[in-house]
Design a protein around this motif. Sequence first.
Motif, PDB file in Angstrom:
ATOM      1  N   GLY A 163      39.976  51.260   6.717  1.00  0.00           N
ATOM      2  CA  GLY A 163      39.348  52.549   7.013  1.00  0.00           C
ATOM      3  C   GLY A 163      38.364  52.978   5.944  1.00  0.00           C
ATOM      4  N   CYS A 164      38.695  52.734   4.680  1.00  0.00           N
ATOM      5  CA  CYS A 164      37.775  53.086   3.589  1.00  0.00           C
ATOM      6  C   CYS A 164      36.495  52.258   3.685  1.00  0.00           C
ATOM      7  N   ALA A 165      36.637  50.952   3.872  1.00  0.00           N
ATOM      8  CA  ALA A 165      35.460  50.080   3.996  1.00  0.00           C
ATOM      9  C   ALA A 165      34.655  50.432   5.246  1.00  0.00           C
ATOM     10  N   ALA A 166      35.350  50.742   6.334  1.00  0.00           N
ATOM     11  CA  ALA A 166      34.665  51.093   7.583  1.00  0.00           C
ATOM     12  C   ALA A 166      33.924  52.423   7.454  1.00  0.00           C
ATOM     13  N   ALA A 167      34.446  53.347   6.634  1.00  0.00           N
ATOM     14  CA  ALA A 167      33.745  54.619   6.402  1.00  0.00           C
ATOM     15  C   ALA A 167      32.402  54.360   5.729  1.00  0.00           C
ATOM     16  N   TRP A 168      32.370  53.410   4.794  1.00  0.00           N
ATOM     17  CA  TRP A 168      31.112  53.046   4.150  1.00  0.00           C
ATOM     18  C   TRP A 168      30.148  52.464   5.184  1.00  0.00           C
ATOM     19  N   LEU A 169      30.657  51.562   6.003  1.00  0.00           N
ATOM     20  CA  LEU A 169      29.829  50.934   7.034  1.00  0.00           C
ATOM     21  C   LEU A 169      29.299  51.983   8.019  1.00  0.00           C
ATOM     22  N   MET A 170      30.135  52.944   8.361  1.00  0.00           N
ATOM     23  CA  MET A 170      29.734  54.022   9.264  1.00  0.00           C
ATOM     24  C   MET A 170      28.564  54.824   8.664  1.00  0.00           C
ATOM     25  N   ASN A 171      28.645  55.120   7.371  1.00  0.00           N
ATOM     26  CA  ASN A 171      27.554  55.845   6.708  1.00  0.00           C
ATOM     27  C   ASN A 171      26.263  55.036   6.740  1.00  0.00           C
ATOM     28  N   GLN A 172      26.381  53.737   6.516  1.00  0.00           N
ATOM     29  CA  GLN A 172      25.199  52.875   6.557  1.00  0.00           C
ATOM     30  C   GLN A 172      24.584  52.882   7.956  1.00  0.00           C
ATOM     31  N   PHE A 173      25.431  52.832   8.953  1.00  0.00           N
ATOM     32  CA  PHE A 173      24.948  52.853  10.340  1.00  0.00           C
ATOM     33  C   PHE A 173      24.229  54.172  10.630  1.00  0.00           C
ATOM     34  N   MET A 174      24.834  55.298  10.240  1.00  0.00           N
ATOM     35  CA  MET A 174      24.256  56.611  10.569  1.00  0.00           C
ATOM     36  C   MET A 174      22.874  56.798   9.965  1.00  0.00           C
ATOM     37  N   SER A 175      22.663  56.283   8.763  1.00  0.00           N
ATOM     38  CA  SER A 175      21.375  56.488   8.121  1.00  0.00           C
ATOM     39  C   SER A 175      20.350  55.415   8.478  1.00  0.00           C
ATOM     40  N   GLY A 176      20.770  54.366   9.128  1.00  0.00           N
ATOM     41  CA  GLY A 176      19.852  53.296   9.526  1.00  0.00           C
ATOM     42  C   GLY A 176      19.704  53.219  11.031  1.00  0.00           C
ATOM     43  N   PRO A 177      20.427  52.287  11.664  1.00  0.00           N
ATOM     44  CA  PRO A 177      20.307  52.120  13.122  1.00  0.00           C
ATOM     45  C   PRO A 177      20.653  53.387  13.909  1.00  0.00           C
ATOM     46  N   GLY A 178      21.614  54.156  13.421  1.00  0.00           N
ATOM     47  CA  GLY A 178      22.005  55.381  14.124  1.00  0.00           C
ATOM     48  C   GLY A 178      20.893  56.411  14.157  1.00  0.00           C
ATOM     49  N   GLU A 179      20.142  56.495  13.079  1.00  0.00           N
ATOM     50  CA  GLU A 179      19.018  57.433  13.025  1.00  0.00           C
ATOM     51  C   GLU A 179      17.942  57.012  14.031  1.00  0.00           C
ATOM     52  N   LYS A 180      17.697  55.718  14.125  1.00  0.00           N
ATOM     53  CA  LYS A 180      16.734  55.211  15.117  1.00  0.00           C
ATOM     54  C   LYS A 180      17.226  55.493  16.536  1.00  0.00           C
ATOM     55  N   LEU A 181      18.512  55.327  16.747  1.00  0.00           N
ATOM     56  CA  LEU A 181      19.116  55.623  18.049  1.00  0.00           C
ATOM     57  C   LEU A 181      18.935  57.101  18.400  1.00  0.00           C
ATOM     58  N   HIS A 182      19.177  57.966  17.433  1.00  0.00           N
ATOM     59  CA  HIS A 182      19.017  59.414  17.646  1.00  0.00           C
ATOM     60  C   HIS A 182      17.586  59.738  18.075  1.00  0.00           C
TER      61      HIS A 182
END
Length: 181
Positions: free
Chosen positions: A20-39
């Motif tokens: 969960g800790c490692a996945a939280a980091w990955l989630m943050n990376q997603f939100m500021s990269g691919p997730g922002e493009k998705l938004h």
Amino acid sequence: MAQTREKHLVRGMIAGAGAGCAAAWLMNQFMSGPGEKLHHAVESDEQRRAEEQQHKQGQNNVEQDATMKASDAIVSTITGGRHLSIEEQRKGAPLVRYGLGTFAGAIYGGLAEYSPAARTGFGAGFGAALFASGDLVAVPALHLAPPISQFPPSSFVNPFAAHLVYGTATELLRRVIRLIL
């Protein structure tokens, strides 16, 4: 005959916490990269113009996200009323994010140890449940964000997708860690 791994609550929770800790980091990376493009891909022109207008009008105002507000509320509760500066809230926000990611992962790891239903969709069900209970219910209920009715549905695409990333990453990493434990 193949040997079946013995179920163990504590080992499951430890594996889930690390995952969960490692996945939280990955989630943050997603939100500021691919997730922002998705938004940006799903928002309407009207929403884009409104965001640009808000940004122009509020360049001097610092927008606090829910984790910044939560870090302030935690410190205020512990200290009996001391509030954090915006800079301190920025530093505290990752602690809240990773703390929640670790805690949720530990709970998930314990549940996943005994319940195949908890692992639905290779952790995607877990991620979706966290999004619904956290972002849609708990955050507004705790007044860490306005009610969801004040946001266009497209504003939830990035956080929802990020929670799916978190859930599936937690399941993948939990499995790997659990093999070791």
